[in-house]
Design a protein around this motif. Structure first.
Motif, PDB file in Angstrom:
ATOM      1  N   GLN A  54       3.476  -0.204   7.941  1.00  0.00           N
ATOM      2  CA  GLN A  54       2.805   0.456   6.829  1.00  0.00           C
ATOM      3  C   GLN A  54       3.517   0.311   5.481  1.00  0.00           C
ATOM      4  O   GLN A  54       2.852   0.214   4.445  1.00  0.00           O
ATOM      5  N   LEU A  55       4.844   0.266   5.447  1.00  0.00           N
ATOM      6  CA  LEU A  55       5.538   0.163   4.159  1.00  0.00           C
ATOM      7  C   LEU A  55       5.367  -1.228   3.552  1.00  0.00           C
ATOM      8  O   LEU A  55       5.060  -1.364   2.368  1.00  0.00           O
ATOM      9  N   GLY A  56       5.543  -2.261   4.366  1.00  0.00           N
ATOM     10  CA  GLY A  56       5.334  -3.616   3.879  1.00  0.00           C
ATOM     11  C   GLY A  56       3.898  -3.863   3.483  1.00  0.00           C
ATOM     12  O   GLY A  56       3.609  -4.538   2.487  1.00  0.00           O
ATOM     13  N   ILE A  57       2.962  -3.320   4.250  1.00  0.00           N
ATOM     14  CA  ILE A  57       1.537  -3.472   3.942  1.00  0.00           C
ATOM     15  C   ILE A  57       1.185  -2.760   2.641  1.00  0.00           C
ATOM     16  O   ILE A  57       0.444  -3.286   1.811  1.00  0.00           O
ATOM     17  N   GLU A  58       1.741  -1.588   2.428  1.00  0.00           N
ATOM     18  CA  GLU A  58       1.516  -0.871   1.164  1.00  0.00           C
ATOM     19  C   GLU A  58       2.016  -1.719  -0.005  1.00  0.00           C
ATOM     20  O   GLU A  58       1.349  -1.823  -1.042  1.00  0.00           O
ATOM     21  N   ALA A  59       3.192  -2.337   0.154  1.00  0.00           N
ATOM     22  CA  ALA A  59       3.736  -3.191  -0.911  1.00  0.00           C
ATOM     23  C   ALA A  59       2.832  -4.402  -1.155  1.00  0.00           C
ATOM     24  O   ALA A  59       2.569  -4.764  -2.305  1.00  0.00           O
ATOM     25  N   LEU A  60       2.352  -5.033  -0.095  1.00  0.00           N
ATOM     26  CA  LEU A  60       1.425  -6.165  -0.252  1.00  0.00           C
ATOM     27  C   LEU A  60       0.146  -5.729  -0.958  1.00  0.00           C
ATOM     28  O   LEU A  60      -0.363  -6.430  -1.835  1.00  0.00           O
ATOM     29  N   SER A  61      -0.380  -4.584  -0.572  1.00  0.00           N
ATOM     30  CA  SER A  61      -1.598  -4.070  -1.191  1.00  0.00           C
ATOM     31  C   SER A  61      -1.407  -3.851  -2.685  1.00  0.00           C
ATOM     32  O   SER A  61      -2.338  -4.027  -3.469  1.00  0.00           O
ATOM     33  N   ARG A  62      -0.180  -3.533  -3.082  1.00  0.00           N
ATOM     34  CA  ARG A  62       0.125  -3.265  -4.492  1.00  0.00           C
ATOM     35  C   ARG A  62       0.558  -4.517  -5.252  1.00  0.00           C
ATOM     36  O   ARG A  62       1.022  -4.422  -6.383  1.00  0.00           O
ATOM     37  N   GLY A  63       0.453  -5.689  -4.626  1.00  0.00           N
ATOM     38  CA  GLY A  63       0.704  -6.924  -5.362  1.00  0.00           C
ATOM     39  C   GLY A  63       1.994  -7.657  -5.058  1.00  0.00           C
ATOM     40  O   GLY A  63       2.348  -8.594  -5.778  1.00  0.00           O
ATOM     41  N   ALA A  64       2.709  -7.261  -4.015  1.00  0.00           N
ATOM     42  CA  ALA A  64       3.904  -8.021  -3.635  1.00  0.00           C
ATOM     43  C   ALA A  64       3.488  -9.440  -3.264  1.00  0.00           C
ATOM     44  O   ALA A  64       2.393  -9.672  -2.762  1.00  0.00           O
TER      45      ALA A  64
END
Length: 182
Positions: free
Chosen positions: A55-65
């Motif tokens: 979930q943390l990595g996915i949240e970062a990807l969702s925010r443009g990582a």
């Protein structure tokens, strides 16, 4: 558990159930973590160590990582990460690796801008993982450690310094940055 914002906003994520070792980051802690790094995410390379559900990595990807590497030793956790990446449509930006944290960090040639460290509580590996993670970070890297209140982390890890500490009930989050980037 859901993605808070970005491309995959509102997507409900699969969690690993029936396992006392994996415990998802709570909504308040996750919101606090991402509020503190909101301007540092876009275009960054992410390491989600001890990925759990991812979930943390996915949240970062969702925010443009730019990209995220999800590392976990558990097949059950990695299955959840893959399912969550499929649900969010973020697979193209992710790499999922089955490995022990230590062997991955000692053999990785990649450099990361943001690392999330959330090992199983009471495993006793967080301090070791923190030091080994510092070796794979970029010059302006940020390491975020989630841990129980009784876990005492060092003020420094190689050239990283603890710059922020947050409390969310029994959960603490400590954020480290390279000293020259402060």
């Amino acid at each position: 558990m859901r993605v808070i914002t970005g491309k995959a906003r509102g997507t409900r994520l699969v969690t690993v159930s029936g396992n006392d070792i994996v415990r998802p980051t709570g909504e308040k802690a996750k919101e606090g973590i991402f509020s503190s790094i909101q301007f540092d995410i876009e275009g960054r390379r992410i390491l989600d160590l001890f990925a759990g559900s991812g979930q943390l990595g996915i949240e970062a990807l969702s925010r443009g990582a730019e990209s995220a590497v999800f590392v976990d030793i558990s097949d059950i956790s990695l299955k959840a990460v893959r399912e969550n990446l499929n649900k969010t449509g973020l697979n193209a930006f992710a790499e999922v690796i089955k490995a022990d944290y230590s062997s991955y960090l000692l053999t990785s040639s990649k450099k990361f801008d943001i690392a999330f460290l959330d090992p199983p509580y009471n495993s006793g590996v967080l301090s070791d993982a923190l030091i080994k993670t510092a070796n794979v970070m970029s010059d302006f890297g940020i390491i975020i450690c989630e841990h129980p209140s009784e876990t005492i982390l060092p003020d420094t890890a190689l050239d990283f310094k603890a710059v922020k500490k947050y409390k969310y009930g029994k959960i603490h989050v400590t954020i480290y940055k390279k000293e020259q980037s402060l």
